[in-house]
Write an enzyme that holds these catalytic residues in place. Structure first.
Site, mmCIF file in Angstrom:
data_model
loop_
_atom_site.group_PDB
_atom_site.id
_atom_site.type_symbol
_atom_site.label_atom_id
_atom_site.label_comp_id
_atom_site.label_asym_id
_atom_site.label_seq_id
_atom_site.Cartn_x
_atom_site.Cartn_y
_atom_site.Cartn_z
ATOM 1 N N LYS A 100 17.441 -6.066 6.136
ATOM 2 C CA LYS A 100 16.169 -5.350 5.953
ATOM 3 C C LYS A 100 15.268 -5.899 7.044
ATOM 4 O O LYS A 100 14.837 -7.060 6.982
ATOM 5 C CB LYS A 100 15.686 -5.725 4.554
HETATM 6 O O1 G3P Z 1 10.226 -5.704 -0.867
HETATM 7 C C1 G3P Z 1 8.984 -5.133 -0.504
HETATM 8 C C2 G3P Z 1 7.868 -5.535 -1.364
HETATM 9 O O2 G3P Z 1 8.093 -6.788 -1.950
HETATM 10 C C3 G3P Z 1 6.528 -5.540 -0.734
HETATM 11 O O3 G3P Z 1 5.640 -5.180 -1.657
HETATM 12 O O4 G3P Z 1 3.288 -5.364 -2.194
HETATM 13 O O5 G3P Z 1 5.030 -6.050 -3.854
HETATM 14 O O6 G3P Z 1 4.635 -7.479 -1.849
HETATM 15 P P1 G3P Z 1 4.566 -6.076 -2.418
#
Ligand code: G3P
Length: 215
Positions: A84
């Site tokens: 990723k």
């Molecule tokens: O994997 C992506 C995700 O973790 C980012 O989103 O806003 O939950 O940190 P957030």
């Protein structure tokens, strides 16, 4: 459509996968750091739970070091490991390098349709827009998903909506065109439950109890 759990906590992942319809796991360096465990330990613990895919974001973005880190993680996790890669200039170089070496890759932290377009050209398999983070920055996250979905239409590149903070937002991301979603544990629970469902269940339980007592 697939639902992924966005977590680096093996116990959350185990519980989510036990549902049977959660197909994969997404992690990032922040989630792994919060566990206090080494990335290798987290990857080993999660891969033992047999998700269909484990989307892993390398800690290093420097080409050689990231390649080496990803090779190490693939040795642990096997073919379920999907790199990723964050949408940066260096990230695109890494993405192309990995795709040339036959890795299936995701481009993550995507905030614009142009990044999604380049991900397609670079040979990514997935594009991951950050819905709630975008909205918090004044970019309509759901509109972003819709624009990216239109940009990628017919290309085979699939959209996994991420940074989803509520059941409603997760649902809206799918309605906006995301093929898949990744959700943290509280959002997965919120998608499964509703206060009125729980209230109804309690009512039935009370009725069952008084029925039993009356017999
Ligand atoms: O994997 C992506 C995700 O973790 C980012 O989103 O806003 O939950 O940190 P957030």
């Amino acid at each position: 459509m697939a639902i992924y759990i966005d977590s680096a906590e093996p116990e959350e992942v185990r519980e989510a996968l036990s549902l049977g319809f959660v197909k994969g796991v997404t992690t990032n360096p922040l989630l792994i750091a919060r566990t206090g465990r080494k990335p290798e330990e987290v990857v080993a613990a999660i891969s033992e739970l047999w998700p269909d895919e484990l989307l892993y974001q390398p800690f290093s973005l420097e080409l050689e070091r990231a390649r080496e880190e990803l090779e190490r993680m693939r040795t642990i996790a096997g073919a379920i490991l999907v790199p990723k890669i964050p949408a940066t200039w260096e990230g695109f170089k890494l993405l192309v390098d990995l795709v040339r070496a036959d890795w299936r890759c995701a481009l993550t932290a995507v905030y614009s349709p142009s990044q999604a377009l380049l991900a397609k050209e670079a040979g990514a398999s997935y594009v991951i827009p950050y819905v709630n983070r975008a909205t918090r920055q004044g970019i309509d996250g759901l509109e972003l998903v819709a624009q990216i979905s239109r940009t990628l239409q017919g290309s085979g590149v699939q959209v996994i909506a991420a940074s989803l903070k509520s059941a409603e937002e997760a649902l809206a991301a799918v309605a906006s065109g995301a093929q898949h979603i990744t959700v943290p544990w509280p959002v997965l629970r919120a998608m499964a439950e509703h206060p009125l469902s729980l209230e109804a269940v309690e009512e039935f339980a009370r009725a069952a109890q008084s029925y039993k007592e009356g017999r």
